[in-house]
Enzyme design. Structure first.
Site, PDB file in Angstrom:
ATOM      1  N   LYS A 196       0.850  -1.205   0.000  1.00  0.00           N
ATOM      2  CA  LYS A 196       0.000   0.000   0.000  1.00  0.00           C
ATOM      3  C   LYS A 196       0.883   1.252   0.000  1.00  0.00           C
ATOM      4  CE  LYS A 196      -0.396  -0.277   5.040  1.00  0.00           C
ATOM      5  NZ  LYS A 196      -1.261  -0.688   6.168  1.00  0.00           N
ATOM      6  N   TYR A 235      14.380  31.745   4.621  1.00  0.00           N
ATOM      7  CA  TYR A 235      13.174  32.452   5.082  1.00  0.00           C
ATOM      8  C   TYR A 235      13.255  32.689   6.582  1.00  0.00           C
ATOM      9  CZ  TYR A 235      10.771  31.389   0.694  1.00  0.00           C
ATOM     10  OH  TYR A 235      10.394  31.315  -0.624  1.00  0.00           O
TER      11      TYR A 235
HETATM   12  C1  LIG Z   1      -0.608  -1.588   6.911  1.00  0.00           C
HETATM   13  C2  LIG Z   1      -1.205  -2.840   7.434  1.00  0.00           C
HETATM   14  C3  LIG Z   1      -0.410  -3.969   7.631  1.00  0.00           C
HETATM   15  C4  LIG Z   1       1.101  -3.956   7.484  1.00  0.00           C
HETATM   16  O1  LIG Z   1       1.626  -3.362   8.636  1.00  0.00           O
HETATM   17  P1  LIG Z   1       3.211  -3.316   8.901  1.00  0.00           P
HETATM   18  O2  LIG Z   1       3.307  -2.768  10.278  1.00  0.00           O
HETATM   19  O3  LIG Z   1       3.763  -2.379   7.903  1.00  0.00           O
HETATM   20  O4  LIG Z   1       3.694  -4.694   8.749  1.00  0.00           O
HETATM   21  C5  LIG Z   1      -1.032  -5.151   8.014  1.00  0.00           C
HETATM   22  N1  LIG Z   1      -2.363  -5.182   8.218  1.00  0.00           N
HETATM   23  C6  LIG Z   1      -3.159  -4.111   8.062  1.00  0.00           C
HETATM   24  C7  LIG Z   1      -4.607  -4.226   8.300  1.00  0.00           C
HETATM   25  C8  LIG Z   1      -2.613  -2.896   7.672  1.00  0.00           C
HETATM   26  O5  LIG Z   1      -3.390  -1.830   7.520  1.00  0.00           O
END
Ligand SMILES: *Cc1c(COP(=O)(O)O)cnc(C)c1O
Length: 369
Positions: free
Chosen positions: A40, A265
């Protein structure tokens, strides 16, 4: 934002590091559970498509956060299972069905909206995973009654309840009280189901690393795959991970300023003596946030302080002496003996390493090795 390959501020992604991390994780959890790569948010800034392609043979499926991320993978011939981890707008379920993308079902109310649509006949065979809120307080059902009603409703419309899962809030913390409480809640709900779906799953990187006995049918492997410790510095890793993300730039300008001259700035830096100042092409529009003032970069193996405010597109650093234009600047990564990690930056900004990499914007061009 427009990716800018002509600007000399590339992120260099080491795909072999990611593969090695996945392999080590596989050894850590054993052969039995499936391993799904969480890609993701553009694979936590590493590039979803190249990462998914590079680990393709090492994983059984992928997780993303929304429909567009899933479609991007399908458009690049990623045909393994893809699970969308967040709830999506019910109107788009037909797209998911047509591309064989698995949806998270956050509630009975959501599933009712799905089956109430005109296009419900095209949803036959749609795969869903029921989300259970065992204590995270985010999406998901909180009891077996609702989960069972969802299974019954899904059965009636030919929707395939392929999985059920929960998410832990504190798997990366030393205190295990909350983790154990969530696990008990989840196990109880699963034990009361009228039918056990194919995939019962709960573990993210942290849970897989530090509670590997809890990995069930499927491990959702996110941040650890990219070589980062999910706990920051709180818990030691059971095995070494390789960071995959390097961020480089180069000096675009060098000058000497004199006592009383100011930089940036707000004129927040004032020289007290002759000072070499270098300019580097990165700024808050790249996700190099204004909090980075006072932190450092690496030039020629030495730490150089970021002086003056971070601008939208440029930062200014203090140099020990002059350097030629084009001299390499390391923002994340190693230069000689010294290293700057995403975790160092997270600590400086009082945040988590995940956020540091996810915020690095599309303008930074990603190169692969
Ligand atoms: C993002 C996510 C993961 C992965 O989490 P990590 O801490 O990056 O391993 C697993 N399960 C769900 C539901 C998530 O939203």
């Amino acid at each position: 934002m427009k990716s800018s390959p002509h600007r000399h501020t590339p992120a260099i992604i080491d795909l072999s590091a990611i593969k090695n991390n996945v392999q080590k994780f596989r050894e850590h959890i054993g052969e039995t559970p499936e391993l799904w790569g969480v890609v993701k948010a553009n694979a936590y800034g590493h590039g979803a498509v190249p990462v998914a392609q590079s680990i393709y043979e090492l994983v059984d499926g992928f997780c993303v956060s929304n429909l567009d991320e899933a479609i991007e993978l399908r458009n690049h011939l990623i045909t393994k299972p893809i699970l969308i981890l967040s709830g999506i707008v019910p109107d788009n379920a037909d797209i998911a069905r047509s591309l064989n993308i698995t949806l998270t079902a956050p509630s009975l109310e959501w599933l009712k909206l799905i089956v109430a649509q005109d296009k419900k006949d095209v949803l036959v065979g749609l795969k869903i995973h029921i989300a259970v809120d065992s204590g995270m307080g985010r999406i998901g059902v909180r009891d077996a009654t609702e989960a069972n009603q969802m299974i019954e409703l899904a059965d009636k419309y030919g929707i395939d309840v392929d999985g059920i899962f929960t998410h832990f809030a504190t798997a990366d913390e030393p205190n295990q009280r909350k983790f154990n409480e969530q696990k008990l809640n989840f196990d109880k709900i699963v034990s009361q189901l009228i039918r056990r779906p194919k995939y019962v799953h709960s573990t993210n990187s942290a849970a897989g690393l530090w509670h590997r006995e809890q990995v069930q049918d499927l491990e959702r492997l996110g941040v650890a795959m990219y070589g980062l410790n999910p706990s920051g510095q709180t818990l030691d890793l059971p095995f070494d991970l390789e960071a995959a993300f390097t961020l480089k730039s180069e000096l675009t300008h060098i000058k000497v300023i004199h006592a009383g001259d100011t930089v940036g700035y707000g004129a927040t830096f004032e020289a007290t003596e002759d000072t070499y100042v270098g300019t580097v092409s990165i700024g808050y529009a790249d996700g190099w946030t204004r909090e980075m003032q006072g932190f450092h970069v690496l030039v020629d193996g030495e730490f150089c302080e970021i002086i003056g405010r971070v601008s939208m597109d440029q930062i200014t650093i203090k140099l020990p002496h002059s350097y030629p234009l084009g001299t390499t600047v390391t923002l994340i990564g190693r230069d000689g003996e010294k290293e700057i990690t995403a975790q160092d930056i997270a600590k400086w900004r009082n945040t988590i390493n995940y956020e540091v990499l996810c915020l690095l914007s599309d303008r930074i061009y990603r190169e692969y090795k």
